[in-house]
Design a protein around this motif. Structure first.
Motif, PDB file in Angstrom:
ATOM      1  N   TYR A   1      99.149 -28.733  42.514  1.00 42.55           N
ATOM      2  CA  TYR A   1      99.051 -27.292  42.302  1.00 42.55           C
ATOM      3  C   TYR A   1      98.073 -26.947  41.185  1.00 42.55           C
ATOM      4  O   TYR A   1      98.009 -27.626  40.170  1.00 42.55           O
ATOM      5  CB  TYR A   1     100.414 -26.712  41.931  1.00 42.55           C
ATOM      6  CG  TYR A   1     101.260 -26.251  43.089  1.00 42.55           C
ATOM      7  CD1 TYR A   1     101.128 -26.796  44.361  1.00 42.55           C
ATOM      8  CD2 TYR A   1     102.222 -25.274  42.914  1.00 42.55           C
ATOM      9  CE1 TYR A   1     101.916 -26.372  45.411  1.00 42.55           C
ATOM     10  CE2 TYR A   1     103.025 -24.841  43.960  1.00 42.55           C
ATOM     11  CZ  TYR A   1     102.861 -25.391  45.204  1.00 42.55           C
ATOM     12  OH  TYR A   1     103.640 -24.970  46.240  1.00 42.55           O
ATOM     13  N   VAL A   2      97.336 -25.861  41.400  1.00 44.54           N
ATOM     14  CA  VAL A   2      96.528 -25.256  40.349  1.00 44.54           C
ATOM     15  C   VAL A   2      97.265 -23.985  39.909  1.00 44.54           C
ATOM     16  O   VAL A   2      98.243 -23.579  40.523  1.00 44.54           O
ATOM     17  CB  VAL A   2      95.093 -24.940  40.828  1.00 44.54           C
ATOM     18  CG1 VAL A   2      94.337 -26.222  41.162  1.00 44.54           C
ATOM     19  CG2 VAL A   2      95.085 -23.992  42.000  1.00 44.54           C
ATOM     20  N   THR A   3      96.784 -23.338  38.852  1.00 38.10           N
ATOM     21  CA  THR A   3      97.523 -22.215  38.290  1.00 38.10           C
ATOM     22  C   THR A   3      97.722 -21.074  39.291  1.00 38.10           C
ATOM     23  O   THR A   3      98.774 -20.443  39.311  1.00 38.10           O
ATOM     24  CB  THR A   3      96.826 -21.681  37.025  1.00 38.10           C
ATOM     25  OG1 THR A   3      95.487 -21.312  37.328  1.00 38.10           O
ATOM     26  CG2 THR A   3      96.843 -22.731  35.931  1.00 38.10           C
TER      27      THR A   3
ATOM     28  N   LYS B   1      93.313 -23.349  32.126  1.00 45.07           N
ATOM     29  CA  LYS B   1      92.685 -22.752  33.300  1.00 45.07           C
ATOM     30  C   LYS B   1      93.417 -21.505  33.799  1.00 45.07           C
ATOM     31  O   LYS B   1      92.934 -20.822  34.693  1.00 45.07           O
ATOM     32  CB  LYS B   1      92.612 -23.779  34.426  1.00 45.07           C
ATOM     33  CG  LYS B   1      91.664 -24.917  34.103  1.00 45.07           C
ATOM     34  CD  LYS B   1      91.578 -25.899  35.234  1.00 45.07           C
ATOM     35  CE  LYS B   1      90.606 -27.020  34.862  1.00 45.07           C
ATOM     36  NZ  LYS B   1      90.460 -27.993  35.922  1.00 45.07           N
ATOM     37  N   CYS B   2      94.561 -21.232  33.224  1.00 40.85           N
ATOM     38  CA  CYS B   2      95.377 -20.094  33.653  1.00 40.85           C
ATOM     39  C   CYS B   2      94.700 -18.782  33.257  1.00 40.85           C
ATOM     40  O   CYS B   2      94.215 -18.622  32.142  1.00 40.85           O
ATOM     41  CB  CYS B   2      96.769 -20.200  33.017  1.00 40.85           C
ATOM     42  SG  CYS B   2      97.974 -19.064  33.720  1.00 40.85           S
TER      43      CYS B   2
ATOM     44  N   GLU C   1      98.115 -21.246  42.510  1.00 39.13           N
ATOM     45  CA  GLU C   1      99.189 -21.619  43.439  1.00 39.13           C
ATOM     46  C   GLU C   1     100.553 -21.517  42.775  1.00 39.13           C
ATOM     47  O   GLU C   1     101.530 -21.122  43.400  1.00 39.13           O
ATOM     48  CB  GLU C   1      98.947 -23.028  43.977  1.00 39.13           C
ATOM     49  CG  GLU C   1      97.746 -23.088  44.895  1.00 39.13           C
ATOM     50  CD  GLU C   1      97.241 -24.495  45.142  1.00 39.13           C
ATOM     51  OE1 GLU C   1      97.408 -25.364  44.259  1.00 39.13           O
ATOM     52  OE2 GLU C   1      96.665 -24.716  46.213  1.00 39.13           O
TER      53      GLU C   1
ATOM     54  N   LYS D   1      96.002 -28.800  30.284  1.00 43.28           N
ATOM     55  CA  LYS D   1      94.891 -28.632  31.222  1.00 43.28           C
ATOM     56  C   LYS D   1      95.132 -27.418  32.134  1.00 43.28           C
ATOM     57  O   LYS D   1      94.230 -26.610  32.348  1.00 43.28           O
ATOM     58  CB  LYS D   1      94.738 -29.908  32.052  1.00 43.28           C
ATOM     59  CG  LYS D   1      93.615 -29.868  33.050  1.00 43.28           C
ATOM     60  CD  LYS D   1      93.538 -31.166  33.830  1.00 43.28           C
ATOM     61  CE  LYS D   1      92.480 -31.102  34.903  1.00 43.28           C
ATOM     62  NZ  LYS D   1      92.448 -32.317  35.722  1.00 43.28           N
ATOM     63  N   LEU D   2      96.352 -27.287  32.651  1.00 44.26           N
ATOM     64  CA  LEU D   2      96.665 -26.144  33.504  1.00 44.26           C
ATOM     65  C   LEU D   2      96.662 -24.838  32.705  1.00 44.26           C
ATOM     66  O   LEU D   2      96.115 -23.835  33.157  1.00 44.26           O
ATOM     67  CB  LEU D   2      98.024 -26.325  34.192  1.00 44.26           C
ATOM     68  CG  LEU D   2      98.067 -27.269  35.378  1.00 44.26           C
ATOM     69  CD1 LEU D   2      99.501 -27.462  35.850  1.00 44.26           C
ATOM     70  CD2 LEU D   2      97.200 -26.761  36.520  1.00 44.26           C
TER      71      LEU D   2
END
Length: 138
Positions: free
Chosen positions: A18-20, A59-60, A22, A55-56
């Motif tokens: 998952y990325v932010t 990018k959020c 999602e 890291k997430l």
């Protein structure tokens, strides 16, 4: 409830990918299913995954953080560390945050009985609205 259980199992399997965006969409979708023990647990798990990854979080986007906070408020999830982390995301990009982002964030704080950080309100007032705030008065 069966849908929440099935979704939770699927999320657990896919979470490392998952990325932010999602995470934000999934928390919103789970929140739309209604308040239940399973829904709260699934959203709490997603939020924990997000805030434990620098890291997430880096990018959020403010809109994503606000969407997650809105869902947390709707479900009554009162996790101060999550609120602090997600508010930090909004604060670092407050100049690009929309009024809806700020409104959803403030609403969620109120809903769970937490006080929004003064620095978030001050930076929003100063950077977005152009108001001069005397922070020595707080």
């Amino acid at each position: 409830e069966d849908l929440v259980k099935l979704s939770s199992r699927l999320i657990q399997h896919l979470l490392p990918l998952y990325v932010t965006r999602e995470i934000a969409i999934t928390t919103w979708g789970l929140g739309a299913l209604g308040v239940s023990r399973q829904t709260k647990a699934a959203v709490a798990n997603l939020v924990k995954h997000l805030i434990s990854s620098e890291k997430l979080l880096d990018k959020c986007k403010p809109e994503e953080a606000s969407q997650i906070l809105f869902t947390m408020g709707k479900l009554g999830l009162r996790d101060k560390s999550a609120y602090d982390s997600l508010s930090g995301v909004i604060q670092r990009s407050v100049e690009s945050a929309s009024s809806q982002t700020i409104t959803n964030t403030l609403w969620s704080y109120r809903k769970v009985g937490l006080t929004p950080p003064t620095r978030l309100l001050s930076s929003w007032s100063r950077d977005k609205l152009g108001l001069v705030i005397d922070e020595s008065m707080s």
